[in-house]
Design a protein around this motif. Structure first.
Motif, mmCIF file in Angstrom:
data_model
loop_
_atom_site.group_PDB
_atom_site.id
_atom_site.type_symbol
_atom_site.label_atom_id
_atom_site.label_comp_id
_atom_site.label_asym_id
_atom_site.label_seq_id
_atom_site.Cartn_x
_atom_site.Cartn_y
_atom_site.Cartn_z
ATOM 1 N N PHE A 164 0.688 -1.297 -0.066
ATOM 2 C CA PHE A 164 -0.022 -0.045 -0.172
ATOM 3 C C PHE A 164 0.819 1.224 -0.005
ATOM 4 O O PHE A 164 0.438 2.157 -0.160
ATOM 5 N N HIS A 165 2.196 0.959 0.091
ATOM 6 C CA HIS A 165 3.139 2.170 0.094
ATOM 7 C C HIS A 165 3.021 3.233 -0.772
ATOM 8 O O HIS A 165 2.998 4.514 -0.561
ATOM 9 N N THR A 166 2.632 2.884 -2.305
ATOM 10 C CA THR A 166 2.656 3.779 -3.365
ATOM 11 C C THR A 166 1.322 4.839 -2.928
ATOM 12 O O THR A 166 1.321 5.586 -3.939
ATOM 13 N N ARG A 167 0.554 4.388 -2.280
ATOM 14 C CA ARG A 167 -0.769 5.189 -2.044
ATOM 15 C C ARG A 167 -0.956 5.645 -0.610
ATOM 16 O O ARG A 167 -2.011 6.517 -0.466
ATOM 17 N N CYS A 168 -0.109 5.628 0.227
ATOM 18 C CA CYS A 168 -0.255 5.721 1.481
ATOM 19 C C CYS A 168 0.172 7.118 2.131
ATOM 20 O O CYS A 168 1.290 7.658 1.524
ATOM 21 N N PRO A 169 -0.458 7.867 2.766
ATOM 22 C CA PRO A 169 -0.219 9.106 3.186
ATOM 23 C C PRO A 169 0.890 9.247 4.122
ATOM 24 O O PRO A 169 1.324 10.379 4.422
ATOM 25 N N ILE A 170 1.047 8.077 4.773
ATOM 26 C CA ILE A 170 2.167 8.034 5.940
ATOM 27 C C ILE A 170 3.411 7.236 5.506
ATOM 28 O O ILE A 170 4.284 6.807 6.355
ATOM 29 N N ALA A 171 3.573 7.021 4.313
ATOM 30 C CA ALA A 171 4.598 6.000 4.142
ATOM 31 C C ALA A 171 6.151 6.512 4.053
ATOM 32 O O ALA A 171 6.116 7.771 4.136
ATOM 33 N N ARG A 172 6.760 5.663 4.898
ATOM 34 C CA ARG A 172 8.205 5.968 5.174
ATOM 35 C C ARG A 172 9.211 4.948 4.417
ATOM 36 O O ARG A 172 8.750 3.977 3.814
ATOM 37 N N ASP A 173 10.435 5.224 4.608
ATOM 38 C CA ASP A 173 11.386 4.275 3.793
ATOM 39 C C ASP A 173 11.253 2.904 4.022
ATOM 40 O O ASP A 173 11.363 2.016 2.959
ATOM 41 N N ILE A 174 11.064 2.279 5.396
ATOM 42 C CA ILE A 174 10.680 1.196 5.668
ATOM 43 C C ILE A 174 9.486 0.522 5.003
ATOM 44 O O ILE A 174 9.735 -0.711 4.665
#
Length: 325
Positions: A286-296
């Protein structure tokens, strides 16, 4: 006798990548992976997620209509492994189709369609006409409805016929795929009230597949959220709506229509399109669409965290996510 009616453990489903053509060594397409769920007797479990998340595939796998590639299934304590196992439990399960009218044969009257499960499973029904009338009465349809054909039914009537047919063999589990799709709001309420009444009367368990979070909020005891075939959050309905812990769940809840546009949560809106399953994102999908995504999130898939009793979320930062309400 255990309270657990259906148990799904580490379920995986792969499909050939070549469709009808030979795959020629290409790897299979992974549709579902590592799905673990249970459904208790008398419980309503809501299965939600965007189109293509694997909801209907999961339902088909439970009924043995879709071969599984990993994991185990148990129904009423008994493992489901062979074709004979699934044939046996199909008499104790029923499926309500998303398009109720299209699920009825245009060549069969309503009365014939309602008692068709007895024919398929070679079950004694006694006077089939009388049985059809009893089933129609139970879902609020008059006796004269038995002589009609599908093209003569309204959307609500076709849905009620589908419910009557699902009840024919007195199932323990009913899987309802979008049970209110295409219906007016007032008719939706009638169908939901009917399903709730039948659940209490017959001790049914429901697995409801839907995009309608307003619906599931009021009828489900627990919710399971799927994203790209992965279970990202599950827990009690009231708790998930009060404080969802996965950003995807938050975004789904925030996307519910609000009469007052000032209450919309733009900060929780889902960005971009659903990635293709042939090119799944690395790490958290989900990281490509997540508003809180981080490097990990871009490099490491998150584990399933226990939030509370019966509440789980697959996120690296379940304690720092924003409230979705």
């Amino acid at each position: 006798m255990t309270d657990e009616l259906l148990a799904i453990e580490g379920l995986g489903v792969d499909l050939p990548s070549g469709g009808w053509l030979p795959s020629r060594g290409r790897p299979a397409i992974n549709i579902l992976s590592g799905v673990t769920l249970d459904l208790k007797r008398g419980e309503t479990l809501g299965l939600v997620g965007e189109s293509g998340s694997g909801k209907t595939t999961l339902a088909r796998a439970v009924l043995g209509l879709q071969p599984i590639s990993a994991g185990t299934l148990r129904f009423d304590g008994a493992p489901l492994e062979s074709g004979s196992d699934f044939r046996a439990i199909r008499r104790r399960t029923a499926l309500m189709f998303q398009d109720a009218a299209a699920s009825l044969s245009p060549r069969m009257s309503v009365g014939e369609a309602v008692v068709e499960p007895f024919v398929i499973h070679r079950a004694p029904a006694g006077d089939r006409r009388a049985k059809a009338l009893d089933l129609l009465a139970e879902v609020g349809l008059p006796p004269e409805m038995a002589a009609r054909y599908p093209h003569e039914l309204s959307g609500g009537q076709a849905r009620r016929v589908g419910v009557a047919r699902a009840l024919a063999l007195k199932p323990a589990l009913v899987i309802a795929d979008e049970p209110t799709a295409g219906l007016d709001v007032s008719v939706q309420a009638e169908i939901l009230n009917l399903m709730a009444d039948l659940k209490d009367r017959h001790g049914l368990s429901y697995l409801i597949i839907t995009h309608n979070l307003a619906l599931i909020r009021h009828v489900a005891d627990r919710i399971a959220v799927l994203y790209l075939g992965r279970l990202v959050e599950t827990g009690p309905t009231a708790e998930i709506f009060a404080r969802p812990r996965h950003p995807y769940t938050q975004s789904l809840i925030a996307a519910e229509p609000r009469p007052d546009p000032r209450l919309r949560r733009a900060d929780l809106a889902i960005r971009g399109e659903v990635p293709g399953i042939l090119r799944r994102p690395t790490g958290c999908e989900f990281h490509t669409r997540c508003p809180i995504a981080r490097d990990i999130c871009r490099s490491t898939a998150p584990a399933l965290h226990t939030i509370g009793t019966g509440h789980f979320a697959r996120c690296h930062f379940p304690e720092t996510t924003k409230k979705g309400g």
